[in-house]
Scaffold this motif. Structure first.
Motif, PDB file in Angstrom:
ATOM      1  N   GLU A  31       0.824  -1.226   0.000  1.00 22.70           N
ATOM      2  CA  GLU A  31       0.000   0.000   0.000  1.00 22.70           C
ATOM      3  C   GLU A  31       0.848   1.262   0.000  1.00 22.70           C
ATOM      4  OE1 GLU A  31      -3.512  -0.082   0.165  1.00 22.70           O
ATOM      5  OE2 GLU A  31      -4.103  -1.719   1.493  1.00 22.70           O
ATOM      6  N   LEU A  32       2.169   1.108  -0.006  1.00 17.51           N
ATOM      7  CA  LEU A  32       3.037   2.286   0.087  1.00 17.51           C
ATOM      8  C   LEU A  32       3.525   2.728  -1.290  1.00 17.51           C
ATOM      9  CD1 LEU A  32       5.044   1.364   3.310  1.00 17.51           C
ATOM     10  CD2 LEU A  32       3.024   2.837   3.073  1.00 17.51           C
ATOM     11  N   ASP A  33       2.573   2.893  -2.237  1.00 12.64           N
ATOM     12  CA  ASP A  33       2.931   3.424  -3.545  1.00 12.64           C
ATOM     13  C   ASP A  33       3.010   4.945  -3.410  1.00 12.64           C
ATOM     14  OD1 ASP A  33       0.124   2.923  -3.006  1.00 12.64           O
ATOM     15  OD2 ASP A  33      -0.265   3.980  -4.884  1.00 12.64           O
ATOM     16  N   LEU A  34       4.121   5.494  -3.820  1.00 11.99           N
ATOM     17  CA  LEU A  34       4.361   6.916  -3.534  1.00 11.99           C
ATOM     18  C   LEU A  34       4.135   7.815  -4.739  1.00 11.99           C
ATOM     19  CD1 LEU A  34       7.558   6.667  -1.272  1.00 11.99           C
ATOM     20  CD2 LEU A  34       5.140   6.455  -0.669  1.00 11.99           C
ATOM     21  N   ASP A  35       4.135   7.258  -5.926  1.00 12.30           N
ATOM     22  CA  ASP A  35       4.089   8.127  -7.105  1.00 12.30           C
ATOM     23  C   ASP A  35       2.818   7.950  -7.922  1.00 12.30           C
ATOM     24  OD1 ASP A  35       6.534   9.213  -6.488  1.00 12.30           O
ATOM     25  OD2 ASP A  35       7.660   7.722  -7.621  1.00 12.30           O
ATOM     26  N   GLY A  36       1.807   7.295  -7.364  1.00 11.31           N
ATOM     27  CA  GLY A  36       0.560   7.106  -8.105  1.00 11.31           C
ATOM     28  C   GLY A  36       0.834   6.525  -9.480  1.00 11.31           C
ATOM     29  N   ALA A  37       1.381   5.310  -9.507  1.00 11.72           N
ATOM     30  CA  ALA A  37       1.848   4.662 -10.745  1.00 11.72           C
ATOM     31  C   ALA A  37       0.888   4.884 -11.917  1.00 11.72           C
ATOM     32  CB  ALA A  37       2.014   3.163 -10.496  1.00 11.72           C
ATOM     33  N   ALA A  38       1.481   5.290 -13.056  1.00 10.94           N
ATOM     34  CA  ALA A  38       0.665   5.494 -14.262  1.00 10.94           C
ATOM     35  C   ALA A  38       0.002   4.174 -14.633  1.00 10.94           C
ATOM     36  CB  ALA A  38       1.563   5.983 -15.391  1.00 10.94           C
ATOM     37  N   GLY A  39      -1.282   4.228 -14.998  1.00  9.18           N
ATOM     38  CA  GLY A  39      -1.994   3.002 -15.341  1.00  9.18           C
ATOM     39  C   GLY A  39      -2.424   2.213 -14.111  1.00  9.18           C
ATOM     40  N   GLY A  40      -2.255   2.796 -12.920  1.00  4.98           N
ATOM     41  CA  GLY A  40      -2.699   2.148 -11.691  1.00  4.98           C
ATOM     42  C   GLY A  40      -1.680   1.175 -11.152  1.00  4.98           C
ATOM     43  N   LEU A  79      -3.543   6.521   4.863  1.00  3.77           N
ATOM     44  CA  LEU A  79      -2.533   6.146   3.862  1.00  3.77           C
ATOM     45  C   LEU A  79      -2.164   7.321   2.959  1.00  3.77           C
ATOM     46  CD1 LEU A  79      -3.642   2.518   2.972  1.00  3.77           C
ATOM     47  CD2 LEU A  79      -1.483   3.235   4.001  1.00  3.77           C
ATOM     48  N   ALA A  80      -3.148   8.200   2.674  1.00  6.49           N
ATOM     49  CA  ALA A  80      -2.822   9.371   1.848  1.00  6.49           C
ATOM     50  C   ALA A  80      -1.779  10.218   2.565  1.00  6.49           C
ATOM     51  CB  ALA A  80      -4.085  10.181   1.557  1.00  6.49           C
ATOM     52  N   GLU A  81      -1.960  10.401   3.871  1.00  8.55           N
ATOM     53  CA  GLU A  81      -0.981  11.196   4.634  1.00  8.55           C
ATOM     54  C   GLU A  81       0.374  10.496   4.691  1.00  8.55           C
ATOM     55  OE1 GLU A  81      -2.330  12.300   8.560  1.00  8.55           O
ATOM     56  OE2 GLU A  81      -4.097  13.272   7.695  1.00  8.55           O
ATOM     57  N   ARG A  82       0.314   9.176   4.939  1.00  6.77           N
ATOM     58  CA  ARG A  82       1.584   8.440   5.044  1.00  6.77           C
ATOM     59  C   ARG A  82       2.357   8.508   3.730  1.00  6.77           C
ATOM     60  NH1 ARG A  82       3.157   4.038   8.896  1.00  6.77           N
ATOM     61  NH2 ARG A  82       3.121   6.015   9.981  1.00  6.77           N
ATOM     62  N   ARG A  83       1.649   8.343   2.607  1.00  7.37           N
ATOM     63  CA  ARG A  83       2.345   8.378   1.305  1.00  7.37           C
ATOM     64  C   ARG A  83       2.953   9.749   1.071  1.00  7.37           C
ATOM     65  NH1 ARG A  83      -2.797   5.720  -0.712  1.00  7.37           N
ATOM     66  NH2 ARG A  83      -2.339   3.486  -0.634  1.00  7.37           N
ATOM     67  N   ALA A  84       2.194  10.810   1.410  1.00  6.46           N
ATOM     68  CA  ALA A  84       2.713  12.169   1.176  1.00  6.46           C
ATOM     69  C   ALA A  84       3.966  12.383   2.016  1.00  6.46           C
ATOM     70  CB  ALA A  84       1.638  13.200   1.512  1.00  6.46           C
ATOM     71  N   SER A  85       3.934  11.924   3.267  1.00 10.61           N
ATOM     72  CA  SER A  85       5.092  12.183   4.113  1.00 10.61           C
ATOM     73  C   SER A  85       6.284  11.316   3.691  1.00 10.61           C
ATOM     74  CB  SER A  85       4.703  12.038   5.593  1.00 10.61           C
ATOM     75  OG  SER A  85       5.256  10.916   6.165  1.00 10.61           O
ATOM     76  N   LEU A  86       6.035  10.087   3.267  1.00 11.35           N
ATOM     77  CA  LEU A  86       7.143   9.249   2.784  1.00 11.35           C
ATOM     78  C   LEU A  86       7.756   9.813   1.501  1.00 11.35           C
ATOM     79  CD1 LEU A  86       5.825   5.620   3.430  1.00 11.35           C
ATOM     80  CD2 LEU A  86       7.809   6.702   4.509  1.00 11.35           C
ATOM     81  N   ARG A  87       6.886  10.369   0.657  1.00  7.10           N
ATOM     82  CA  ARG A  87       7.370  10.972  -0.596  1.00  7.10           C
ATOM     83  C   ARG A  87       8.342  12.116  -0.273  1.00  7.10           C
ATOM     84  NH1 ARG A  87       2.557  10.550  -3.063  1.00  7.10           N
ATOM     85  NH2 ARG A  87       1.834  12.519  -2.244  1.00  7.10           N
ATOM     86  N   ARG A  88       7.947  12.945   0.687  1.00  8.39           N
ATOM     87  CA  ARG A  88       8.831  14.061   1.075  1.00  8.39           C
ATOM     88  C   ARG A  88      10.145  13.521   1.645  1.00  8.39           C
ATOM     89  NH1 ARG A  88       3.874  16.248   2.873  1.00  8.39           N
ATOM     90  NH2 ARG A  88       4.217  15.555   5.004  1.00  8.39           N
TER      91      ARG A  88
END
Ligand SMILES: Cc1ncc(COP(=O)(O)O)c(C=O)c1O
Length: 479
Positions: A275-284, A355-364
């Motif tokens: 569930e820790l996809d950080l870049d919103g993979a193109a094509g899902g 998860l939206a928050e976690r992904r944003a913070s991991l991305r940073r």
């Protein structure tokens, strides 16, 4: 030089032997925690006198490169290092004033929603307290919540497909106990998550490593390994693989699943990071591996998406398998803590927000660590992973163990690549997680730079030929 080679003239044989062992430690062919062979065994193997070996071991102890431990013999270490400081569980630093940096664990602090979930769980606990509190296959509401999460990812799943276990690692141990008999071969990525490899070894599995390097998975290599070794089980981490961060695309999943089917081999798939996809993979995101192979046993966990302090994970399996898996679980544990399970239900109910928050913070955090490394350690190479928690760095020289040893002296704890390998090697690699506090990254990278410079300057840590390790059993060496 090989340990058995004659020492240069004028150098006593015991000194040459001690120097050889120390060099192997510095370039990663031996790891801290490795137990040296008994003096008698090494005397026989090398054909030298017993005194040479005894004095070599004494010299290593005197210099701080080894310690004698009652019952285990002579154990390698770095001077000044405490025992087991490079354990993947890390020194568990909790004092915010402590300026040491723990890069040994790829795990994050709890999400903001934790206390709300705990309050809601406590509100329900009274009703549960009237019963005995055992739910050996898992709390029914949690089994349903986990099944729903798979349905949301496009994989039809019922609560009866889910067995709740105390974490994904426990899940790997349960599958190993249910499916592995001593001597069975099990296919596994190299590098991989070392604790899962140990869980398989603990049941007597003989691990067959398949590469997952810069290019990810190589289907012909997997197919060849299947034909050659006929394993019944293949452990894979296709979703933001630990430690490399690699993601297996849908086509590769289909091809790997077909190869496994042809080899009559079941996939054990660890989706701890899925569930820790950080870049919103193109094509899902790719579909869960089990969509390609119905026999797949899938491990999942609250640990990385939510918090490792909630000791809740699960195995998703065909219904017909769940009873056997439960029988294996019941030799270890009669299930999880109801309180943890209730908290997990409430966290999962709030998963999209958390998860939206976690992904944003991991991305940073990932981007901050990447930028610092590119500036201060520009020769270290790594791909930027599209998810997960770790950077898999390749140093130009095979000195990752020496760098880790030097970093430890400077108060940064990192795990060298050899800890993740099946059968040794990976001397160029270090795993750097970005899951922790990004406020510590600048200090950590500055110290890693100094550690790298120090390791480069130490003549004994310079490149050496990649001979296979012959000192004792590699598997027994990992502390
Ligand atoms: C791939 C993988 N599996 C399992 C685990 C352990 O998960 P848990 O805490 O749920 O046992 C980890 C933790 O690092 C991991 O990276």
């Amino acid at each position: 030089a090989p340990l058995s080679e004659a020492p240069p003239t004028g150098v006593p044989a015991y000194r040459a032997l001690a120097a050889g062992i120390r060099d192997w430690l510095m370039d990663g062919r031996l790891v801290p925690g490795a137990i040296l062979p008994s003096e008698r065994a090494l005397t026989q193997t090398l054909g030298v006198s017993r005194t040479t070996v005894t004095r070599a071991y004494q010299e290593l102890v005197k210099e701080g490169y080894a310690a004698t431990r009652r019952g285990s013999g002579t154990v390698l270490r770095f001077p000044g290092a405490g025992p087991n400081r490079l354990s993947p569980f890390g020194p568990q630093l909790t004092d915010p004033d402590d300026d040491q940096v723990d890069f040994t664990c790829a795990a994050s602090a709890a999400p903001a929603g934790l206390m709300t979930a705990v309050d809601a769980a406590l509100g329900e606990l009274g009703a549960h307290a009237r019963g005995i509190g055992y739910h050996p296959r898992g709390l029914p509401t949690l089994r349903e919540a986990v099944a729903q999460r798979y349905r949301d990812r496009g994989l039809p799943t019922d609560p009866e497909n889910i067995l709740i276990v105390p974490g994904a690692l426990a899940g790997a141990a349960v599958v190993a106990r249910a499916r592995v008999q001593a001597g069975d071969r099990v296919l596994i990525e190299s590098p991989t998550y070392p604790n899962a490899a140990q869980a398989l070894r603990a049941e007597g599995a003989r691990l067959v490593g398949i590469g997952v390097g810069g290019g990810g998975w190589h289907v012909p290599e997997i197919a060849a390994a299947l034909r050659r070794t006929r394993p019944r089980l293949a452990m894979l981490i296709p979703d933001y693989h630990n430690p490399t961060g690699a993601l297996m695309d849908d086509d590769t999943r289909a091809a790997v699943a077909a190869a496994l089917r042809a080899g009559d081999c079941t996939a054990l798939v660890d989706e701890t990071m899925a569930e820790l996809d950080l870049d919103g993979a193109a094509g899902g995101r790719p579909t869960p591996f089990a969509a390609q192979a119905a026999s797949t046993l899938t491990l999942g966990s609250m640990s990385k998406s939510f918090w490792g302090g909630i000791r809740v994970g699960w195995i998703r399996a065909p219904r017909s398998e769940v009873d056997d898996l439960y029988a294996a679980l019941s030799t270890l544990s009669l299930g999880c803590s109801v309180i943890d399970e209730l908290v997990a239900v409430h966290l999962l109910a709030d998963a999209d927000r958390i998860l939206a928050e976690r992904r944003a913070s991991l991305r940073r955090s990932r981007d901050a660590l990447v930028a610092l490394l590119r500036t201060h350690l520009p020769t270290w190479e790594f791909g930027v992973p599209s998810g997960g928690l770790t950077l898999w760095c390749r140093l130009p020289e095979p000195i990752a163990v020496a760098v880790a040893g030097q970093a430890e002296r400077l108060g940064v704890y990192v795990v060298p690549g050899v800890r993740f390998s099946i059968g040794g090697g990976m001397a160029h690699h270090l795993r750097l997680p970005y899951a922790g506090d990004p406020g510590s990254f600048a200090t950590a990278v500055e110290r890693l730079r100094r550690a790298y410079d120090a390791a480069l300057a130490a003549p004994s840590s310079l490149p050496a030929p990649q001979d296979p390790v012959t000192l004792g059993e590699r598997d027994a060496m990992i502390a």
